[in-house]
Design a protein around this motif. Structure first.
Motif, mmCIF file in Angstrom:
data_model
loop_
_atom_site.group_PDB
_atom_site.id
_atom_site.type_symbol
_atom_site.label_atom_id
_atom_site.label_comp_id
_atom_site.label_asym_id
_atom_site.label_seq_id
_atom_site.Cartn_x
_atom_site.Cartn_y
_atom_site.Cartn_z
ATOM 1 N N ILE A 47 41.527 32.118 59.161
ATOM 2 C CA ILE A 47 40.253 32.606 59.701
ATOM 3 C C ILE A 47 40.198 34.120 59.537
ATOM 4 O O ILE A 47 40.926 34.864 60.208
ATOM 5 N N THR A 71 44.487 42.259 60.180
ATOM 6 C CA THR A 71 44.736 41.864 58.795
ATOM 7 C C THR A 71 43.757 42.585 57.856
ATOM 8 O O THR A 71 44.045 43.668 57.385
ATOM 9 N N ALA A 113 47.499 36.148 64.981
ATOM 10 C CA ALA A 113 48.563 35.263 65.480
ATOM 11 C C ALA A 113 49.706 35.172 64.470
ATOM 12 O O ALA A 113 50.862 34.942 64.845
#
Ligand code: 2AL
Length: 254
Positions: free
Chosen positions: A44, A116, A181
Motif C-alpha cells: 500500500i 517509504t 510496518a
C-alpha cells in the motif's frame, strides 16, 4: 488476551515480519495473531491501494469478532479503514501511525517521520493533524524505497532510513517515527545507529492495545462507532453485507 494484528496488504512474508515485531513486545500470556487478508493489494503506497485494502481489513476484523479477539492493530501507516474497523469491533482498534505518533509525542517536544515513498508523506501529515499532533511534526521524509523492497539488501533501505532519521534529528526533532510496518524489524538497529528514540508503530500499537484491554476498555458503541446498519451490498462486495451479523453484534453490544 488475543490481539489480532492485521497487515492490510496481502504479502504474507511482510505479515510474518509484522507478527514477529508485535510478539517481541507482547506480554507473556498475550496471543498475537498476525493475519493477511484474502483480498487486496500486495503493498500500500497510494490512495488507490489504500482504498482497495479496506475490504480485506474488514474481513479480518469480522472474523476476529466471530472468534472473540480482544483488540486489533491495523498494521499499515496510512491507518486505512480504522473508523470502519471500529464499527465492527467490540474491542479497541489501533492504527500504527496513531500509536507511533502518540508514543513519539511523549518522548520529546517535536518529532519527525521517515516513510517509504514521497507520495505517502501527505497521508502521514494528514494523520498527524487528525490525531492532534500536526504542530509537533517537524518534517516527513521519504527514503524512496518501495514497501516490498525494504527487505531486499540491494535496496540499501536500512542505510537510507538511518540517513533520513539523522536528517530529521538534525532538523530539530527529538524522536522519529518510522512510516511503514515493513520497517518494524530494523527499528532497534536504526535507533542505536542514530542515538535517539525511533518508534515503530507496530510495537507501539501492540502494547497500547494490550494496555487498553488490560484497563477493561472497549470501543464506544453509543454513537459514531455503533454497528453499521444492515443494508444490501451489490456486486463484488456483496459478501460484505452484514445481514444477521449486524443484528447479532448489536444484540451482543446493547
Ligand atoms: C505502508 C505500510 O505500512 N504497509 C504498506 O503496505 N505500506 N506504508 C507506507 N508508507 O508505504
Amino acid at each position: 488476551m488475543r490481539i489480532r494484528v492485521v497487515n492490510p496488504n496481502t504479502t504474507a512474508a511482510m505479515t510474518a515480519a509484522i507478527g514477529r515485531a508485535a510478539a517481541a513486545v507482547a506480554a507473556p500470556g498475550t496471543v498475537v495473531e498476525a493475519v493477511t487478508p484474502t483480498t487486496g493489494p500486495a503493498s500500500i503506497e497510494s490512495h488507490y491501494e489504500e482504498a482497495l485494502a479496506v475490504p480485506g481489513l474488514l474481513e479480518q476484523v469480522a472474523l476476529g469478532e466471530r472468534d472473540g479477539v480482544d483488540a486489533y492493530v491495523v498494521a499499515c501507516f496510512g491507518d486505512p479503514g480504522i473508523d470502519a474497523a471500529r464499527e465492527l469491533a467490540t474491542g479497541p482498534v489501533i492504527g500504527i501511525a496513531e500509536a507511533g505518533y502518540h508514543a513519539a509525542a511523549m518522548l520529546g517536544r517535536r518529532f519527525g517521520v521517515v516513510t517509504t515513498l514521497a507520495r505517502t508523506t501527505g497521508r502521514a501529515r494528514e494523520l498527524a493533524d487528525r490525531y492532534g499532533f500536526g504542530s509537533l511534526v517537524t518534517e516527513v521524509r521519504a527514503c524512496e524505497v518501495p514497501v516490498l523492497a525494504l527487505h531486499d539488501p540491494a535496496s540499501g533501505a536500512r542505510e537510507l532510513v538511518v540517513e533520513e532519521c539523522r536528517a530529521v534529528l538534525a532538523g530539530g526533532a527529538d524522536a522519529v517515527v518510522l512510516g511503514c510496518a515493513g520497517m518494524a524489524d530494523f527499528c532497534a538497529e536504526v535507533s542505536r545507529a542514530v542515538g535517539a528514540p525511533v518508534v515503530d508503530g507496530v510495537a507501539a500499537a501492540t502494547v497500547l492495545a494490550e494496555s487498553l484491554v488490560r484497563l477493561g476498555l472497549t470501543t464506544g458503541k453509543h454513537g459514531e462507532y455503533a454497528s453499521p446498519p444492515d443494508k444490501p451490498v451489490t456486486g463484488v462486495l456483496a459478501g460484505f453485507a452484514l445481514g444477521d451479523r449486524a443484528a447479532a453484534l448489536a444484540g451482543v453490544r446493547s
